[in-house]
Design a protein around this motif. Structure first.
Motif, short mmCIF file in Angstrom:
data_model
loop_
_atom_site.label_atom_id
_atom_site.label_comp_id
_atom_site.label_asym_id
_atom_site.label_seq_id
_atom_site.Cartn_x
_atom_site.Cartn_y
_atom_site.Cartn_z
N LYS A 7 0.81 -1.23 0.00
CA LYS A 7 0.00 0.00 0.00
C LYS A 7 0.84 1.27 0.00
N ALA A 8 2.11 1.16 0.37
CA ALA A 8 2.97 2.34 0.49
C ALA A 8 3.26 2.96 -0.88
N LYS A 9 3.25 4.28 -0.91
CA LYS A 9 3.57 5.02 -2.13
C LYS A 9 4.49 6.17 -1.78
N GLY A 10 5.32 6.53 -2.74
CA GLY A 10 6.19 7.69 -2.56
C GLY A 10 7.32 7.42 -1.60
N TYR A 11 7.63 8.42 -0.81
CA TYR A 11 8.69 8.37 0.18
C TYR A 11 8.16 7.58 1.38
N ILE A 12 8.84 6.50 1.74
CA ILE A 12 8.33 5.59 2.77
C ILE A 12 9.07 5.82 4.09
N ILE A 13 8.27 6.11 5.11
CA ILE A 13 8.80 6.28 6.46
C ILE A 13 8.21 5.18 7.34
N ALA A 14 9.07 4.31 7.83
CA ALA A 14 8.63 3.25 8.74
C ALA A 14 8.76 3.77 10.17
N MET A 15 7.67 3.71 10.88
CA MET A 15 7.68 4.09 12.29
C MET A 15 8.17 2.86 13.05
N ASP A 16 9.35 2.99 13.66
CA ASP A 16 10.03 1.83 14.19
C ASP A 16 10.88 2.25 15.39
N GLY A 17 10.81 1.48 16.44
CA GLY A 17 11.59 1.77 17.64
C GLY A 17 13.08 1.86 17.40
N ARG A 18 13.56 1.27 16.31
CA ARG A 18 14.99 1.32 15.99
C ARG A 18 15.36 2.57 15.20
N GLY A 19 14.34 3.35 14.86
CA GLY A 19 14.56 4.51 14.01
C GLY A 19 15.16 5.69 14.74
N GLU A 20 15.41 6.72 13.98
CA GLU A 20 15.96 7.97 14.50
C GLU A 20 14.89 8.70 15.31
N GLN A 21 15.26 9.14 16.49
CA GLN A 21 14.34 9.94 17.29
C GLN A 21 14.43 11.37 16.81
N ILE A 22 13.28 11.95 16.46
CA ILE A 22 13.27 13.29 15.91
C ILE A 22 12.29 14.18 16.68
N THR A 23 12.50 15.48 16.54
CA THR A 23 11.60 16.46 17.14
C THR A 23 10.47 16.77 16.16
N SER A 24 9.48 17.48 16.66
CA SER A 24 8.39 17.92 15.79
C SER A 24 8.92 18.83 14.69
N GLU A 25 9.86 19.69 15.01
CA GLU A 25 10.44 20.59 14.03
C GLU A 25 11.22 19.81 12.96
N LEU A 62 11.23 -4.81 5.31
CA LEU A 62 10.50 -3.54 5.27
C LEU A 62 11.42 -2.41 5.69
N ARG A 63 12.17 -2.61 6.76
CA ARG A 63 13.09 -1.56 7.22
C ARG A 63 14.09 -1.22 6.12
N ALA A 64 14.56 -2.21 5.39
CA ALA A 64 15.52 -1.96 4.31
C ALA A 64 14.88 -1.21 3.14
N ARG A 65 13.61 -1.45 2.87
CA ARG A 65 12.91 -0.77 1.77
C ARG A 65 12.50 0.64 2.11
N ALA A 66 12.36 0.94 3.39
CA ALA A 66 11.93 2.28 3.82
C ALA A 66 13.02 3.29 3.49
N ASP A 67 12.58 4.49 3.15
CA ASP A 67 13.53 5.58 2.92
C ASP A 67 14.05 6.14 4.24
N LYS A 68 13.25 6.00 5.29
CA LYS A 68 13.66 6.52 6.60
C LYS A 68 12.95 5.72 7.68
N LEU A 69 13.65 5.53 8.80
CA LEU A 69 13.08 4.92 10.00
C LEU A 69 12.99 6.01 11.05
N ILE A 70 11.81 6.18 11.63
CA ILE A 70 11.62 7.19 12.66
C ILE A 70 11.03 6.54 13.91
N SER A 71 11.50 7.02 15.06
CA SER A 71 10.97 6.61 16.35
C SER A 71 10.50 7.85 17.09
N PHE A 72 9.42 7.73 17.83
CA PHE A 72 8.95 8.82 18.68
C PHE A 72 9.42 8.63 20.12
#
Length: 152
Positions: free
Chosen positions: A61-79, A110-120
């Motif tokens: 179902k994913a299209k375009g730039y893929i961001i996987a929400m994943d605990g191993r991902g980069e922790q980022i701010t709202s900004e 999936l993590r390898a196919r994602a363009d970015k991994l993000i964690s909150f």
């Protein structure tokens, strides 16, 4: 730009679905944000099999730039999330897909196919509540990009 929130599982509690719907509605003044719910993997499968089935569904179902929400991902701010969304818009990206996996998480594929991994963050949230948090953070990012006072 179109933003997709693609999640494994249905929101069962009305208060969670009401909250997600409210943030999606608020986002509509800035762009096209949509939520797609995918079925959980069948019961009786191993955790690895469930994760594989759900990850395949998410990637289908994913299209375009893929961001996987994943605990191993980069922790980022709202900004930083706002900056990421803005940068994708400036580089001509038409769609961003945020992927939320099931209780067993994403596969390595999936993590390898994602363009970015993000964690909150390092806390564990129920998947239903995480969907609310993601919808709110997308709304917050869009208000930051637009320069509205919501983020204050």
């Amino acid at each position: 730009m179109k933003i997709n929130i693609i999640a494994t599982g249905k929101l069962k509690e009305r208060y969670f679905s009401d909250a997600v719907n409210e943030y999606v509605k608020r986002c509509s003044r800035f762009g096209d944000v949509r939520v797609t719910e995918l079925p959980d993997a069948p019961q009786g499968k191993t955790a690895a099999e469930q994760s594989r089935i759900e990850s395949v569904q998410l990637l289908d179902k994913a299209k375009g730039y893929i961001i996987a929400m994943d605990g191993r991902g980069e922790q980022i701010t709202s900004e930083e999330l706002a900056s990421l969304i803005s940068a994708r818009g400036l580089d001509g990206t038409k769609e961003i897909s945020f992927l939320i996996g099931g209780s067993h998480g994403h596969t390595d594929e999936l993590r390898a196919r994602a363009d970015k991994l993000i964690s909150f963050g390092r806390i564990t949230l129920p998947h239903q509540l995480f969907r609310v948090v993601l919808a709110e953070q997308i709304y917050r990012a869009l208000t930051i990009i637009a320069g509205t006072p919501y983020n204050k």
